[in-house]
Design a protein around this motif. Structure first.
Motif, short mmCIF file in Angstrom:
data_model
loop_
_atom_site.label_atom_id
_atom_site.label_comp_id
_atom_site.label_asym_id
_atom_site.label_seq_id
_atom_site.Cartn_x
_atom_site.Cartn_y
_atom_site.Cartn_z
N CYS A 104 -6.94 59.74 19.86
CA CYS A 104 -7.64 59.94 21.13
C CYS A 104 -7.35 61.33 21.71
O CYS A 104 -8.27 62.03 22.16
N LEU A 105 -6.08 61.74 21.68
CA LEU A 105 -5.71 63.06 22.19
C LEU A 105 -6.28 64.18 21.30
O LEU A 105 -6.73 65.21 21.81
N THR A 106 -6.25 63.97 19.99
CA THR A 106 -6.80 64.97 19.07
C THR A 106 -8.28 65.19 19.33
O THR A 106 -8.75 66.34 19.48
N LEU A 107 -9.03 64.11 19.37
CA LEU A 107 -10.48 64.20 19.55
C LEU A 107 -10.83 64.68 20.95
O LEU A 107 -11.78 65.46 21.13
N GLY A 108 -10.06 64.24 21.96
CA GLY A 108 -10.30 64.71 23.32
C GLY A 108 -10.05 66.20 23.46
O GLY A 108 -10.85 66.93 24.06
N GLY A 109 -8.93 66.68 22.90
CA GLY A 109 -8.62 68.11 22.95
C GLY A 109 -9.62 68.93 22.16
O GLY A 109 -10.04 70.01 22.60
N ALA A 110 -10.01 68.44 20.97
CA ALA A 110 -11.00 69.16 20.15
C ALA A 110 -12.32 69.27 20.88
O ALA A 110 -12.99 70.32 20.81
N GLU A 111 -12.72 68.23 21.60
CA GLU A 111 -13.99 68.29 22.33
C GLU A 111 -13.92 69.29 23.48
O GLU A 111 -14.89 70.02 23.73
N CYS A 112 -12.79 69.35 24.17
CA CYS A 112 -12.62 70.33 25.25
C CYS A 112 -12.79 71.76 24.72
O CYS A 112 -13.52 72.58 25.30
N LEU A 113 -12.13 72.05 23.61
CA LEU A 113 -12.20 73.39 23.02
C LEU A 113 -13.60 73.67 22.49
O LEU A 113 -14.12 74.78 22.65
#
Length: 312
Positions: A104-113
């Motif tokens: 969840c954190l990986t995909l959330g951070g990747a989407e922000c970037l």
């Protein structure tokens, strides 16, 4: 007994989405429907971009990556929640909880970037169109994608390991529908205030700075669009950018509240409601916003449908 005595097991108890809600089954069915829409919508968008050579451009390549992230993002929490609800199972192992948090954190951070880099792509396309092909070339697009995924994964790995190292005292009940970091920290019997400050700083990098950069990009885009002589070009640029800005508002807005304000300042119900925006609602709206408001995507869809109908 495991639910009553948190020290008897290492498993966590996921209480689910709004556990006190009277019509929980109806809500789960509704979320399952939304999940299916997100699954179909994002898959179709990826397929169209992959199949249609006209859509093999930097903007659509980044859009396909956004759809891919959204597919994994919504799948990291919703299927598990639905299965647990219908099976009456609420426990999740500590390792399983950590794995879910990591994704969840990986995909959330990747989407922000990625959303930030997509705004830069639009900024160059509108404000510097003559040099667009040089500045945003295929190699740059690939680097953008790798940077988004790598940045999200590295941040997630560090935060997941550190969050899960905190001991949990008493009942291990997570008042949430998935293992989200703020919900886990509330269970710790140690003082987590120092770490929450670290989370705040990290959130500045992954949420606030992207939001600022995106806003600055669109201010420049808006001013450039106002100076355009062609009404058609102006409308096309505004349509594309307004779609991106809508996605950003739905995604980063709730994230700012959940991750950048003290946990004591908002209720668990509010946290769950806001989490639904960026884990469920945004991945569902992304393909709809980008496809329905994009003539090239609609044209590609009609072409595929026409081709299939004629072949039959």
């Amino acid at each position: 007994m495991a639910k009553r005595n948190g020290t008897a097991t290492t498993d966590f108890i996921l209480l689910g989405l709004f556990p006190e809600f009277q019509y929980a089954s109806f809500l789960v069915y509704l979320i399952l429907l939304v999940y299916l829409i997100a699954l179909i919508g994002n898959s179709i968008l990826i397929f169209l971009i992959w199949m249609n050579s006209y859509l093999h451009t930097p903007m659509y390549f980044l859009l396909s990556q956004l759809s891919l992230i959204d597919l994994f993002y919504i799948s990291s929490s919703v299927p598990n929640m639905v299965i647990n609800h219908f099976l009456g199972k609420h426990s999740i192992s500590r390792i399983g909880c950590g794995v879910q948090m990591f994704f969840c954190l990986t995909l959330g951070g990747a989407e922000c970037l990625l959303l930030t880099l997509m705004s830069y792509d639009r900024f160059v396309a509108v404000c510097n169109p003559l040099h667009y092909a040089i500045i945003v070339n295929p190699k740059v697009c690939l680097l953008m994608t790798v940077a988004s995924w790598t940045g999200g994964a590295l941040n997630s790995l560090i935060q997941t390991i550190y969050t899960m190292h905190f001991p949990v005292c008493g009942l291990k009940e997570i008042n949430h529908f998935f293992c989200e970091m703020p919900a886990i920290l509330k269970l710790s019997c140690e003082d987590t205030s120092d770490y929450e400050m670290v989370v705040f700083v990290v959130s500045i990098v992954f949420i606030l700075i992207p939001f600022t950069l995106i806003t600055a990009s669109y201010i420049h885009i808006f001013l450039t669009v106002l100076r355009m002589n062609s009404p058609e070009g102006r409308n096309k640029a505004l349509a594309t950018c307004s779609a991106h800005l809508t996605v950003v508002s739905f995604y980063l807005g709730p994230g700012i509240v959940v991750y950048m304000t003290p946990g004591s300042s908002h209720t668990t119900t509010l946290d769950q409601g806001l989490s639904m925006f960026y884990t469920i609602l945004t991945p569902t709206l992304n393909p709809l916003i980008y496809s329905l408001r994009n003539k090239e995507v609609v044209r590609a869809l009609k072409k595929v449908l026409r081709k299939n109908l004629i072949s039959k």
